[in-house]
Design a protein around this motif. Structure first.
Motif, PDB file in Angstrom:
ATOM      1  N   PHE A 181      -9.853 -22.919  30.187  1.00 32.77           N
ATOM      2  CA  PHE A 181      -9.915 -22.445  31.958  1.00 32.77           C
ATOM      3  C   PHE A 181     -10.988 -20.832  31.566  1.00 32.77           C
ATOM      4  O   PHE A 181     -10.513 -20.410  30.463  1.00 32.77           O
ATOM      5  CB  PHE A 181      -8.287 -21.757  32.759  1.00 32.77           C
ATOM      6  CG  PHE A 181      -7.734 -22.753  32.220  1.00 32.77           C
ATOM      7  CD1 PHE A 181      -8.373 -23.524  34.077  1.00 32.77           C
ATOM      8  CD2 PHE A 181      -6.569 -23.135  31.590  1.00 32.77           C
ATOM      9  CE1 PHE A 181      -7.009 -24.719  33.587  1.00 32.77           C
ATOM     10  CE2 PHE A 181      -6.071 -23.972  31.401  1.00 32.77           C
ATOM     11  CZ  PHE A 181      -6.533 -24.664  33.283  1.00 32.77           C
ATOM     12  N   PRO A 182     -11.516 -20.126  32.851  1.00 28.78           N
ATOM     13  CA  PRO A 182     -11.952 -19.190  32.118  1.00 28.78           C
ATOM     14  C   PRO A 182     -11.502 -17.788  31.283  1.00 28.78           C
ATOM     15  O   PRO A 182     -12.019 -16.804  30.541  1.00 28.78           O
ATOM     16  CB  PRO A 182     -12.651 -18.326  33.676  1.00 28.78           C
ATOM     17  CG  PRO A 182     -13.329 -20.043  34.518  1.00 28.78           C
ATOM     18  CD  PRO A 182     -11.371 -20.856  33.940  1.00 28.78           C
ATOM     19  N   ASN A 183      -9.835 -18.139  32.366  1.00 32.91           N
ATOM     20  CA  ASN A 183      -9.036 -16.661  31.891  1.00 32.91           C
ATOM     21  C   ASN A 183      -8.434 -16.916  30.491  1.00 32.91           C
ATOM     22  O   ASN A 183      -7.429 -17.779  30.321  1.00 32.91           O
ATOM     23  CB  ASN A 183      -7.632 -16.399  32.621  1.00 32.91           C
ATOM     24  CG  ASN A 183      -6.437 -15.615  32.045  1.00 32.91           C
ATOM     25  OD1 ASN A 183      -6.703 -15.386  30.807  1.00 32.91           O
ATOM     26  ND2 ASN A 183      -6.387 -15.290  33.449  1.00 32.91           N
ATOM     27  N   SER A 184      -9.358 -16.314  29.491  1.00 37.13           N
ATOM     28  CA  SER A 184      -9.381 -16.546  27.881  1.00 37.13           C
ATOM     29  C   SER A 184      -6.974 -16.367  27.896  1.00 37.13           C
ATOM     30  O   SER A 184      -6.768 -16.797  26.535  1.00 37.13           O
ATOM     31  CB  SER A 184      -8.893 -15.847  26.925  1.00 37.13           C
ATOM     32  OG  SER A 184     -10.301 -15.498  27.077  1.00 37.13           O
ATOM     33  N   PHE A 185      -6.509 -16.129  28.514  1.00 36.17           N
ATOM     34  CA  PHE A 185      -5.179 -16.159  28.506  1.00 36.17           C
ATOM     35  C   PHE A 185      -3.655 -17.136  29.083  1.00 36.17           C
ATOM     36  O   PHE A 185      -2.791 -17.307  29.087  1.00 36.17           O
ATOM     37  CB  PHE A 185      -4.450 -14.660  29.063  1.00 36.17           C
ATOM     38  CG  PHE A 185      -4.632 -13.686  28.691  1.00 36.17           C
ATOM     39  CD1 PHE A 185      -4.077 -13.596  27.581  1.00 36.17           C
ATOM     40  CD2 PHE A 185      -5.710 -12.606  28.894  1.00 36.17           C
ATOM     41  CE1 PHE A 185      -4.473 -11.413  26.583  1.00 36.17           C
ATOM     42  CE2 PHE A 185      -5.900 -11.202  28.097  1.00 36.17           C
ATOM     43  CZ  PHE A 185      -5.217 -11.499  26.276  1.00 36.17           C
ATOM     44  N   LEU A 186      -4.879 -18.420  30.104  1.00 34.90           N
ATOM     45  CA  LEU A 186      -4.270 -18.995  30.583  1.00 34.90           C
ATOM     46  C   LEU A 186      -4.088 -20.247  29.681  1.00 34.90           C
ATOM     47  O   LEU A 186      -4.840 -20.925  29.032  1.00 34.90           O
ATOM     48  CB  LEU A 186      -5.184 -19.466  31.861  1.00 34.90           C
ATOM     49  CG  LEU A 186      -4.151 -20.782  32.791  1.00 34.90           C
ATOM     50  CD1 LEU A 186      -3.411 -19.719  32.886  1.00 34.90           C
ATOM     51  CD2 LEU A 186      -5.552 -20.555  34.213  1.00 34.90           C
ATOM     52  N   GLU A 187      -3.059 -21.113  29.284  1.00 27.83           N
ATOM     53  CA  GLU A 187      -2.127 -21.996  28.255  1.00 27.83           C
ATOM     54  C   GLU A 187      -2.996 -22.189  27.137  1.00 27.83           C
ATOM     55  O   GLU A 187      -3.111 -22.892  25.841  1.00 27.83           O
ATOM     56  CB  GLU A 187      -2.984 -23.448  28.924  1.00 27.83           C
ATOM     57  CG  GLU A 187      -1.670 -23.434  30.695  1.00 27.83           C
ATOM     58  CD  GLU A 187      -2.534 -24.427  31.405  1.00 27.83           C
ATOM     59  OE1 GLU A 187      -2.686 -25.117  30.951  1.00 27.83           O
ATOM     60  OE2 GLU A 187      -1.530 -24.260  32.936  1.00 27.83           O
ATOM     61  N   THR A 188      -2.643 -20.683  26.514  1.00 24.19           N
ATOM     62  CA  THR A 188      -4.210 -20.341  24.886  1.00 24.19           C
ATOM     63  C   THR A 188      -3.112 -19.906  23.898  1.00 24.19           C
ATOM     64  O   THR A 188      -3.288 -20.212  22.953  1.00 24.19           O
ATOM     65  CB  THR A 188      -5.055 -19.777  25.172  1.00 24.19           C
ATOM     66  OG1 THR A 188      -4.420 -18.394  25.457  1.00 24.19           O
ATOM     67  CG2 THR A 188      -5.675 -20.200  26.089  1.00 24.19           C
ATOM     68  N   GLY A 189      -2.246 -19.514  24.125  1.00 24.90           N
ATOM     69  CA  GLY A 189      -0.955 -18.611  23.570  1.00 24.90           C
ATOM     70  C   GLY A 189      -1.746 -17.284  23.356  1.00 24.90           C
ATOM     71  O   GLY A 189      -0.851 -16.525  21.972  1.00 24.90           O
ATOM     72  N   LEU A 190      -2.394 -17.061  24.228  1.00 22.50           N
ATOM     73  CA  LEU A 190      -2.932 -16.011  23.336  1.00 22.50           C
ATOM     74  C   LEU A 190      -2.346 -14.398  23.468  1.00 22.50           C
ATOM     75  O   LEU A 190      -2.140 -13.327  22.820  1.00 22.50           O
ATOM     76  CB  LEU A 190      -4.512 -15.264  24.139  1.00 22.50           C
ATOM     77  CG  LEU A 190      -5.053 -13.819  23.863  1.00 22.50           C
ATOM     78  CD1 LEU A 190      -5.445 -13.921  22.551  1.00 22.50           C
ATOM     79  CD2 LEU A 190      -6.502 -14.140  24.339  1.00 22.50           C
ATOM     80  N   LYS A 191      -2.077 -13.954  24.951  1.00 16.81           N
ATOM     81  CA  LYS A 191      -0.693 -12.842  24.883  1.00 16.81           C
ATOM     82  C   LYS A 191       0.432 -12.578  24.439  1.00 16.81           C
ATOM     83  O   LYS A 191       0.556 -12.124  23.406  1.00 16.81           O
ATOM     84  CB  LYS A 191       0.070 -13.189  26.527  1.00 16.81           C
ATOM     85  CG  LYS A 191       0.562 -11.957  26.540  1.00 16.81           C
ATOM     86  CD  LYS A 191       1.318 -12.227  28.387  1.00 16.81           C
ATOM     87  CE  LYS A 191       2.311 -10.889  28.201  1.00 16.81           C
ATOM     88  NZ  LYS A 191       2.999 -10.284  27.100  1.00 16.81           N
ATOM     89  N   GLU A 192       0.914 -13.934  23.739  1.00 13.23           N
ATOM     90  CA  GLU A 192       1.738 -14.755  22.727  1.00 13.23           C
ATOM     91  C   GLU A 192       1.806 -14.250  21.044  1.00 13.23           C
ATOM     92  O   GLU A 192       2.061 -13.255  20.509  1.00 13.23           O
ATOM     93  CB  GLU A 192       2.506 -16.194  22.301  1.00 13.23           C
ATOM     94  CG  GLU A 192       3.253 -16.300  22.924  1.00 13.23           C
ATOM     95  CD  GLU A 192       2.102 -16.439  24.778  1.00 13.23           C
ATOM     96  OE1 GLU A 192       2.842 -16.995  26.219  1.00 13.23           O
ATOM     97  OE2 GLU A 192       1.304 -16.808  24.983  1.00 13.23           O
ATOM     98  N   LEU A 193      -0.017 -14.459  21.094  1.00 13.40           N
ATOM     99  CA  LEU A 193      -0.326 -13.896  20.018  1.00 13.40           C
ATOM    100  C   LEU A 193      -0.334 -12.052  19.578  1.00 13.40           C
ATOM    101  O   LEU A 193      -0.458 -12.125  18.273  1.00 13.40           O
ATOM    102  CB  LEU A 193      -1.730 -14.560  18.965  1.00 13.40           C
ATOM    103  CG  LEU A 193      -2.414 -14.687  17.705  1.00 13.40           C
ATOM    104  CD1 LEU A 193      -1.516 -14.770  16.667  1.00 13.40           C
ATOM    105  CD2 LEU A 193      -4.172 -15.178  17.985  1.00 13.40           C
ATOM    106  N   LEU A 194      -0.882 -12.243  20.225  1.00 16.15           N
ATOM    107  CA  LEU A 194      -1.157 -10.193  20.784  1.00 16.15           C
ATOM    108  C   LEU A 194      -0.308  -9.306  19.839  1.00 16.15           C
ATOM    109  O   LEU A 194       0.184  -8.786  19.699  1.00 16.15           O
ATOM    110  CB  LEU A 194      -1.904  -9.424  21.910  1.00 16.15           C
ATOM    111  CG  LEU A 194      -3.005 -10.453  22.098  1.00 16.15           C
ATOM    112  CD1 LEU A 194      -4.148  -9.820  22.738  1.00 16.15           C
ATOM    113  CD2 LEU A 194      -4.495 -10.324  21.297  1.00 16.15           C
ATOM    114  N   ASP A 195       0.945 -10.000  21.092  1.00 15.81           N
ATOM    115  CA  ASP A 195       2.209  -9.232  21.352  1.00 15.81           C
ATOM    116  C   ASP A 195       2.704  -9.289  20.278  1.00 15.81           C
ATOM    117  O   ASP A 195       3.253  -8.404  19.193  1.00 15.81           O
ATOM    118  CB  ASP A 195       3.186 -10.226  22.297  1.00 15.81           C
ATOM    119  CG  ASP A 195       2.443 -10.150  23.263  1.00 15.81           C
ATOM    120  OD1 ASP A 195       2.026  -8.884  23.831  1.00 15.81           O
ATOM    121  OD2 ASP A 195       3.075 -10.473  24.516  1.00 15.81           O
TER     122      ASP A 195
END
Length: 181
Positions: free
Chosen positions: A88-102
């Protein structure tokens, strides 16, 4: 490691000459992105890559397993750096990016890559909405000409409009040299 992350979005072969969606100014944007990445590595900032891939193996763009879907060699990740696949365009959507950053203790992000009017816009807005201090490095991003209602919008105007909107309410928008200084 600091509390800052560089989010490298979709700097993939598909957007370069020979790809199916060549962007205007992608070579310059990738050179600047490489400078940002090198600076981040020297300061021990966290670097994470997002790689767009279609969910359909017959898709005309970002076809899984194709050479075009690969991250461009100008900004190739190190083995120790994380690459997340996105759909998806939003890099946070269904990628685990937020969890990784946190998990890394990140509270500030720098967004670079492609396309300004899609994934950079969506990712920068999402990062801000999620509470990250957000910076977009505009000359490390690229886009294309667009058309709407029989009006052709040149890439530089598309890019400027998106960057103006991001700077208005979603974070800081600066140049590569301003960031490195």
């Amino acid at each position: 490691m600091s509390n800052l992350a560089i989010i490298v979005v979709d700097i993939q072969n598909e957007y370069f000459p020979g790809g199916k969606l060549p962007l205007i100014g992608i070579e310059k944007a990738a050179k600047n992105a490489a400078k940002v990445i090198e600076h981040a590595r020297s300061t021990k900032d966290f670097v994470v890559y997002l790689q767009h891939e279609s969910t359909d193996s017959e898709a005309p763009f970002f076809t899984p397993g194709s050479q075009e879907v690969a991250i461009h060699p100008m900004v190739a990740p190190l083995e120790s750096e994380t690459v997340l696949v996105k759909h998806f365009p939003n890099s946070f959507l269904e990628t685990g990016l937020k969890e990784l950053l946190d998990k890394q203790g990140i509270d500030e992000v720098v967004v670079i890559g492609a396309m300004s009017h899609m994934c950079i816009d969506a990712t920068s807005r999402a990062a801000s909405d999620l509470g990250y201090k957000t910076m977009t490095i505009h000359d490390a991003c690229a886009t294309m000409d667009l058309e709407f209602d029989d009006v052709k919008i040149p890439a530089h105007q598309v890019h400027a409009s998106i960057m103006a909107a991001l700077a208005f309410a979603y974070g800081t928008v600066i140049t590569t040299s301003q960031y490195i200084e």
